[in-house]
Structures are given as structure tokens and as C-alpha cells.
Design an enzyme around this catalytic site. Structure first.
Site: not given
Length: 570
Positions: A34, A209
Site C-alpha cells: 500500500d 478502494e
């Protein structure tokens, strides 16, 4: 004389002509998922990246680079248990600190992130605790603030400071319950959240997302991840003339993916964009290097790719491979400031008196105070461990153990590596007392080679065992070997342990007498596929446990060494 005066101009000409450089992916190998990266010219033209940490502590590692190739760990934004005490109570390994967005605004660094209680129901209002950490000095772990908490029932929060003075935040609801990217305003002083509204539902793939907003040429561009973080992972974009929308999907979506390809780099997605000091655009994303057997024990790593973004047009991302050609990069230059080392530097640690832990050293949840002492009196040059009752699995493989788990490790960041330590084992006397080395993903996925006091043997034994849910739940004892009398462990009270990656798919565990490497004996082999699960990546380290026995003990670790032996990128 004329040539000397022309050199600066010739250098500029060379820079203009040499428009491309080569580099290798991943730029942050191992457990660095991420990614979120920025360029801060005010801090000596330096690049900074944050990544997720889940239940590992210290958490939210911050890396810096001067050349986009050499990355140094400079701090951990989550370095004090007091910053987030509930992290120590969170169940399930997919819980903890999820995607962190790093941004710089008006002289301050901000990290927007979410502490997720992933064992709670999908629609539970208390499942997500959204946080903002800040600092003016990213090179110091202690300088990062306690978090500001704000109420948003979702995750993957990302800030955007608008010209109108407002701070807009995008995030994601629990996508199984209410899919789509949400937006709201946030007051950084009070934590007050404005009305939440949907701005885009993505292209129709699952799990929209990881949103980020960028303003360019009169458009607000919305970058998101879709398809889940597995084989269908991808990056999509939309844009609008107004920050509130409506957002129009890029007709060429997805803009970045390796789905349905034979690339060594798979699960590619969750991207962020930034410019370099020449104004060229780059993207970072997470990816895994997937072996022929489907294994990727190092987990989700950070990769980088060049982006062409012409005025008024959609950005075009180059495909991600191991050997990349990108925009012109500066000559190698390593950041001078910061607490840690280059991500691939390895370890050669001798626990010098007065020194603390390297910032690369991590625990599973919070460490128990007093269980780890550097260079105690009488054992100078060692790390003293106080055993925990719980072993690395714990009572159910999911929950935080009330009395902690004695484990300290570091990320595996190389395809091939060798990790070794020496243990002083003189205090082991009671059955099932155990010390050893481990490759640890989480409480339900790890392999441990331990020296164990066995009630069924006349001498200590070496036991290699593991637990995994991949491809099915098993908890096997892989090998049990009596300690050879020729090693004279009963006299020296010392034993050397080693883990190495013997090939791209398997770990080899070894032990032997201290100071006699030729007598190191391979005890057994464990498959990396058993560590291919969830959101994290493999850690290598040491542990001490009484395996639920009531009698604790101390042990001393010396000669901690991690050597990278090779990186496979294709």
C-alpha cells in the site's frame, strides 16, 4: 579554459539528451504494501514513502530517497504504544494499520490511515478507527504525533487540500456493504467530519478502494484500486471539473494491471502518483513476485513505474516489470539523515551497550516491557530475551496473548538470503522450554526451528515445526533431531541457528556448534507457499517460549546477521 566554462552547459545538454534511466523493481522489497509517496523539494529534493504495517510494531515505516533507487528507512510513524493502545487487543492478522496516505502541506507531513478491527462484522460502526499522524521532522520516530481520531465508517482515507482552504478526504466504505468512493471535509483541529457523499463507484469491479485526488489542468483526477488485492487487482481513474463530481471514468481503464498476464509481478494495484524534481510523473503500487507454485512469502512489495501525463489528457502508465526503463534519474545519492539503513543493507548486529534497537527490528503487536534488554550486565554484547508462556501461535492463532509473545524480527527483503544468530541456552532446563529462529508471517503462518527440552529424550532436541492454512490447515512437526553429543552444547551452553532461502520456493533451517560452521546441520525444509496468505510479508527473527509451561527463563542472543544473497526480478 574554454572547456572548463562550457562544462556546466555540456552537463545540462547531457541531462537533456539522456532522457531515460534503468532501475529494478521492487524499489521497496519485502513487506512494504500500500505505498504512498511524495516529493518534497523544500527538504533537499527528497522523496518520501509510507507503507502499511498491520499488526507489526513499530508500524508505518517511512523511507526516503534522493535518487528514486536507494531507499533508506528514516523513521516509524507508529513507534510508541501510547499512540494507539488498542492495537495490542486487535484480533486477526488482517487487522491493524491498513493503507497509509503520506502528504506534505504547509511545512508539515501528514499520514492519514485506518486502524481496522477486521474480526468485527462488516457493517459494524466501530470496525474502523481513522487517524491522522503528523510531524515537521520525518527523520525521527519520536517526532511523529499522537493521532487525531475522526469518525468515518470506512478505510483507505486520503487527504486533498483545496485552493478554497478546505481539506477534503476520500475514503471507502466497507465495500461488501456499500461499495463506492466517499468524500467529506475534515477539520484537522477538532476532528469534525462534514457530510459524507459518494463520488464514484468505479468501473464495476469488486472492492473500489485506495482513492487519491490530484488537481491538474482544470480537472480533479480520482485514482483508485479495484478487483481486490489478489489476482484481479488493478488501478482505475476518473476525473471531474468539480471536486464534488460527477466523475467520468477513463475510457482506457484499467490504467495499470498485470491481471491475466504471465508477468512475474502479479496482484498489481493500489497506486499513488507524484512528480520528480524535473516535473516528470511516476507511480508506485503494490505487487507480489509470484513463483511457479503460486507462492510469494515476501508478500506485497512496492514497485515503481514512469507515467506520461500530457496537458489535459489522461495519464499513461508504463507496464510494471522487474527491469525498468524510466525517466532520467539522478546519480546514486543516499539520504544522510534518518534512523535506519538502506532497505537492502542487511544486518550485522552485536548489541553494543547503550544502543537501542535498529528501527528495522519489529515485534508482533507491542513488546512486553523488560522482555528485551540490549547488552545486560554480565552478558554484554547480547540481546537478553525473557521467555513468554505463549509460543508464536498462541492459544488460538488469532488473538493477542495477555502476557505477550517473545519475538523480535526483521523483514525478509531478498529472494535469497541467509539469517543467523547464536543462542546462550544455559537456563533451559524444564520440558518444553524452547528458543529458536523463525520465519513468521502471522500466528497461523510460521515455521520455527527450536532447541527444546524434551521430556521424552535424554538430551535436548532440535524441532522444526510450523503452522499454516495454505493450501489447507495443518500444524506439522517437520523434523525432530537429537542434538549430537559432538556439539558439546551441554558444556558450551551455546548453539548457532541459521535460516536460508535454498531456492525460490523453500526455506532451509540449520543448527550447529558455535564457531564451527562446517558442522552446521540442515534440520529440515519448509515451503514458502505456507506463508503465502493475507496482507503481510515474511519476517525472520528469534523467539523464546515455555510453550504454556509455568516456568520462565532467560536466554541471550548474539551475532545477529542477515545477508541478502540475491534478488530475482524476472
Amino acid at each position: 579554459m574554454l572547456l572548463r566554462h562550457l562544462l556546466p552547459f555540456l552537463g545540462l545538454a547531457v541531462e537533456v539528451l539522456a532522457t531515460h534511466s534503468t532501475y529494478l523493481n521492487p524499489i521497496l522489497p519485502g513487506f512494504h504494501p500500500d505505498p504512498s509517496c511524495i516529493f518534497v523539494p523544500e527538504l533537499d529534493d527528497t522523496y518520501f514513502c509510507a507503507s502499511s504495517s498491520f499488526l507489526v510494531f513499530p508500524g508505518i515505516p517511512i523511507h526516503a530517497s534522493k535518487d528514486l533507487r536507494s531507499w533508506k528507512l528514516i523513521s516509524n510513524a507508529l513507534s510508541r504504544p501510547s499512540q494507539l493502545s488498542l492495537l495490542n487487543t486487535t484480533k486477526r492478522a488482517t487487522s491493524g494499520i491498513w493503507a497509509s496516505t503520506l502528504r506534505y502541506h504547509d511545512g508539515t507531513f501528514y499520514i492519514f490511515t485506518t486502524h481496522v478491527f477486521d474480526d468485527y462484522p462488516k457493517n459494524a460502526t466501530n470496525r474502523f478507527d481513522n487517524l491522522v499522524f503528523s510531524t515537521k521532522n520525518p527523520y525521527s520516530s519520536s517526532a511523529w504525533s499522537d493521532p487525531l481520531h475522526f469518525n468515518f465508517i470506512g478505510y483507505d482515507v486520503s487527504p486533498f487540500w483545496h485552493d478554497d482552504g478546505k481539506l477534503y478526504v476520500t475514503g471507502t466504505f466497507a465495500w461488501e456493504v456499500s461499495p463506492g468512493i466517499q468524500m467529506f471535509t475534515l477539520d484537522l483541529k477538532s476532528g469534525a467530519v462534514g457530510p459524507v457523499h459518494n463520488v464514484w463507484n468505479g468501473t464495476g469491479a469488486s472492492a473500489p478502494e485506495g482513492p487519491h485526488i490530484y488537481h491538474r489542468d482544470g480537472y480533479y483526477y480520482l485514482l483508485i484500486a479495484e478487483g481486490g488485492t489478489g489476482a484481479g487487482h488493478m488501478v482505475s481513474m476518473a476525473r471531474s471539473k468539480s471536486i464534488d463530481g460527477p466523475y467520468t471514468s477513463n475510457p482506457n481503464n484499467p490504467v495499470l494491471t498485470n491481471a491475466n498476464s504471465t508477468s512475474y509481478f502479479q496482484n498489481l494495484g493500489h497506486a499513488d502518483l507524484y512528480q520528480d524534481r524535473r516535473g516528470k510523473w511516476w507511480a508506485v503500487a503494490l505487487s507480489v513476485r509470484e513463483g511457479v507454485d503460486g507462492s510469494y512469502p515476501m508478500g506485497r512489495e512496492t514497485v515503481m513505474t514512469p507515467v506520461t501525463w500530457e496537458r489535459g489528457q489522461w495519464p499513461v502508465f508504463e507496464p510494471v516489470t522487474g527491469q525498468m526503463s524510466g525517466w532520467w534519474l539522478d546519480e546514486e545519492d543516499v539520504p544522510r539523515r534518518g534512523e535506519g539503513s538502506l532497505v537492502t543493507a542487511g544486518d550485522d548486529v552485536h548489541f553494543i551497550p547503550g544502543e537501542g534497537f535498529k528501527p528495522e527490528f519489529v515485534h508482533w503487536r507491542f513488546p512486553v516491557p523488560g522482555s528485551y534488554v540490549v547488552s545486560p550486565k554480565g552478558h554484554e554484547g547480547s540481546l537478553q530475551l525473557v521467555s513468554s508462556e505463549s509460543n508464536l501461535t498462541g492459544h488460538d492463532g488469532r488473538s493477542a496473548e495477555p502476557k505477550g509473545q517473545t519475538f523480535i524480527g526483521r523483514r525478509q527483503v531478498d529472494s535469497f538470503f541467509k539469517f543467523g544468530v547464536t543462542f546462550d541456552v544455559k537456563e533451559l532446563q524444564v520440558p518444553e522450554q524452547e528458543v529458536g529462529v523463525t520465519v513468521f508471517l502471522d500466528q497461523l503462518h510460521h515455521y520455527d526451528l527450536g532447541l527444546v527440552i524434551s521430556s521424552n529424550a535424554s538430551a535436548p532436541i532440535l524441532r522444526l515445526r510450523g503452522i499454516t492454512t495454505v493450501p489447507a490447515f495443518i500444524s506439522p512437526t517437520i523434523a525432530t533431531v537429537p542434538v549430537p553429543s559432538s556439539w558439546r552444547v551441554s558444556e558450551t551452553k551455546q548453539l548457532a541457528f541459521q535460516i536460508r532461502m535454498s531456492n525460490l520456493t523453500h526455506y532451509t533451517f540449520s543448527a550447529g556448534p558455535v564457531g564451527k560452521p562446517s558442522l552446521m546441520q540442515d534440520v529440515g525444509v519448509a515451503p514458502g507457499l505456507g506463508l503465502t496468505w493475507g496482507f503481510a510479508g515474511a519476517l525472520v527473527g528469534v523467539y523464546a517460549t515455555s510453550n504454556d509451561g509455568p516456568v520462565g527463563f532467560k536466554t541471550w542472543v548474539r551475532n545477529w546477521k542477515y545477508d541478502g544473497m540475491g534478488q530475482i526480478v524476472d
